[in-house]
Motif scaffolding. Structure first.
Motif, PDB file in Angstrom:
ATOM      1  N   ALA A 159       5.357   5.104  -3.492  1.00  0.00           N
ATOM      2  CA  ALA A 159       4.136   5.846  -3.825  1.00  0.00           C
ATOM      3  C   ALA A 159       3.816   6.942  -2.815  1.00  0.00           C
ATOM      4  O   ALA A 159       3.156   7.933  -3.149  1.00  0.00           O
ATOM      5  CB  ALA A 159       2.957   4.867  -3.939  1.00  0.00           C
ATOM      6  N   LYS A 160       4.311   6.780  -1.589  1.00  0.00           N
ATOM      7  CA  LYS A 160       4.054   7.765  -0.541  1.00  0.00           C
ATOM      8  C   LYS A 160       5.154   8.832  -0.466  1.00  0.00           C
ATOM      9  O   LYS A 160       5.108   9.716   0.390  1.00  0.00           O
ATOM     10  CB  LYS A 160       3.941   7.079   0.818  1.00  0.00           C
ATOM     11  N   ILE A 193       9.705  -1.609   4.236  1.00  0.00           N
ATOM     12  CA  ILE A 193      10.286  -1.026   3.020  1.00  0.00           C
ATOM     13  C   ILE A 193      11.349  -1.944   2.428  1.00  0.00           C
ATOM     14  O   ILE A 193      11.554  -1.993   1.213  1.00  0.00           O
ATOM     15  CB  ILE A 193      10.851   0.391   3.305  1.00  0.00           C
ATOM     16  N   GLY A 194      12.033  -2.714   3.298  1.00  0.00           N
ATOM     17  CA  GLY A 194      13.033  -3.667   2.818  1.00  0.00           C
ATOM     18  C   GLY A 194      12.401  -4.806   2.049  1.00  0.00           C
ATOM     19  O   GLY A 194      12.940  -5.270   1.033  1.00  0.00           O
TER      20      GLY A 194
END
Length: 387
Positions: A89-90, A124-125
Motif C-alpha cells: 500500500a505504501k 515485509i517478509g
C-alpha cells in the motif's frame, strides 16, 4: 452357471479360527502399507500447502536450498527495482530478504535435541505470508523476541510462550505462536532479521529473497530477468515448486514401509495359500458334488478365487482399522534440504484406503490361485471313490 457367493461366505464363517488368523496376518501387512501412504500424504499436504504461486525464491546460483545460499545486499537492491514486482500500500516492492540458520532444541521425541529452522524476517517478509497469531503477539523489530510455529510449540517444550530459548549469542524470549495454514512454516522459528544477523555475524546479505510478482506473466519474465542478469549471481525457483521438492524427505521412510509391506505380503500370500488348500482338501466331496451337478471347472476356479479374495479383503478391513488411529497424529521427519525437522500429520486418505484394499485383494488372488486351480482340476469319479 456360477457358484453362489453366499456359499463361499458361509464357508469363511464356518472356519472362524483359520479365517481370523489369516485375516489378521493380511491385516498387519495392509496396516504397514496404509501407514506408509499416510506418511507420504501428510508430507505432501504440508509442502503442497506451503508457498504462493505468485512468489519466487531467489537463491545463489548453483544453490538448491536456502541454508546453503547467500544473496548479497547489492543483489537485493538491484532485484527490488526490477519491473513486474508487486508493491504494498505504501508503494514498497514486495521483496523480502531472509536469513536462515539451524539450532538444536530438545523435543518430546528426542530429549537430546533436534534441529529446528530459524528464519530471520523483516516486517515485509511477514506480510508475504498468510500468518495467523494463535497466541501472544508477533516479534517486535530490534528486540530479542521470537515467535514459533504451532508445530514447534507443540513438540518443543522449551519453545512455548513465556519461556526463553538459547541460541546465537544469548537468550531469546518466546512472545507468540503463529500458524500459516497447513504449511512447513509451522515448523519454523521466526526472529527479526537484523537481530539474527548480529548474533551470527552476518552483516548485510541474506540467505534468500522472497519476491512477489504482480501477475503470472510478470512472474515468468521476472524469473528470466533474474537468471540473465550477470551482476546478481543468482537464480530463482517458484516458491511452491521449491517446497514440493522437499516431499522427498519422506522417501526413505516410505521405501522402508513399502519394503516391509512386500516382505509381509509374501508371507501373507503363503498363509492364504495354506488356508485355501486346507479348505479344498476338506471340501473335496462338495467340489465333486458341484461338478456332478453341472458346475464347470471355470465356475469352481472362480468360486475359490473369490473366496480367497473375500478372505483377504476381511484382512484389508482389519488392517485399515488398525491404521486409522494414526490419522491426524503429529510427528516429524528430518529434511535433507533444511537439515531440520518438519512436523506433519499422518493422513489416512480415501486413496490410501483404496490402495490398502487393492493390496489385500492382490494378496488374496495370488495366494488363492493355486488352491483354486487344484479344486477346478479334481476328477469327479476319482474324488468320490477316494472319499
Amino acid at each position: 452357471m456360477g457358484v453362489p457367493l453366499n456359499y463361499n461366505l458361509r464357508n469363511l464363517i464356518e472356519r472362524k479360527g483359520t479365517t481370523l488368523m489369516t485375516a489378521i496376518g493380511i491385516g498387519l501387512t495392509v496396516a504397514v502399507l496404509v501407514t506408509s501412504l499416510a506418511l507420504t500424504a501428510g508430507l505432501k499436504t504440508v509442502f503442497a500447502g506451503t508457498g504462493d504461486a505468485r512468489q519466487l525464491i531467489v537463491l545463489r546460483k548453483g544453490a538448491d536450498a536456502e541454508l546453503t545460499s547467500t544473496v548479497s545486499n547489492d543483489a537485493y537492491q538491484i532485484i527490488r527495482r526490477f519491473p513486474g514486482i508487486a508493491t504494498d500500500a505504501k508503494g514498497e516492492p514486495l521483496v523480502s530478504p531472509e536469513g536462515l540458520t539451524v539450532v538444536n532444541l530438545p523435543s518430546v521425541d528426542s530429549p537430546t535435541g533436534m534441529n529446528v529452522t530459524v528464519r530471520g524476517l523483516l516486517p515485509i517478509g511477514v506480510s508475504l505470508r498468510n500468518v495467523v497469531i494463535e497466541q501472544g503477539e508477533m516479534f517486535k523489530p530490534g528486540l530479542r523476541q521470537i515467535v514459533v510455529g504451532e508445530s514447534i510449540a507443540r513438540r518443543y517444550p522449551d519453545a512455548r510462550i513465556g519461556k526463553q530459548v538459547r541460541f546465537g549469542r544469548g537468550l531469546w524470549e518466546v512472545v507468540g505462536v503463529f500458524k500459516v495454514g497447513e504449511s512447513a512454516a509451522n515448523s519454523e522459528i521466526w526472529v527479526d532479521l537484523n537481530q539474527l544477523r548480529g548474533d551470527f555475524e552476518q552483516q548485510g546479505g541474506s540467505s534468500s529473497l522472497l519476491v512477489r510478482a504482480n501477475s503470472d506473466s510478470a512472474l515468468t519474465d521476472l524469473k528470466k530477468t533474474i537468471a540473465d542478469d550477470q551482476r546478481l549471481g543468482t537464480g530463482s525457483i517458484g516458491e511452491k515448486e521449491y517446497y514440493e521438492k522437499q516431499t522427498a524427505s519422506g522417501a526413505p521412510l516410505q521405501a522402508l514401509g513399502f519394503s516391509v509391506a512386500i516382505i509381509m505380503a509374501i508371507g501373507s500370500a503363503f498363509a492364504a495359500t495354506n488356508t485355501m488348500y486346507a479348505a479344498v482338501a476338506r471340501r473335496a466331496r462338495e467340489i465333486a458334488t458341484m461338478r456332478a451337478l453341472g458346475f464347470g471347472r471355470w465356475a469352481i476356479l472362480r468360486s475359490f478365487m473369490l473366496e480367497s479374495i473375500c478372505l483377504a479383503l476381511i484382512g484389508g478391513v482389519v488392517g485399515i482399522l488398525v491404521a486409522m488411529p494414526i490419522n491426524g497424529l503429529t510427528t516429524g521427519v528430518g529434511s535433507f534440504v533444511t537439515f531440520s525437522e518438519v512436523a506433519f500429520k499422518f493422513r489416512v486418505s480415501p486413496n490410501a484406503i483404496a490402495w490398502g484394499l487393492a493390496f489385500a485383494a492382490t494378496i488374496g488372488a495370488i495366494g488363492g490361485f493355486l488352491p483354486a486351480w487344484s479344486a477346478s482340476r479334481k476328477n469327479i469319479v476319482t474324488t468320490m471313490r477316494d472319499l
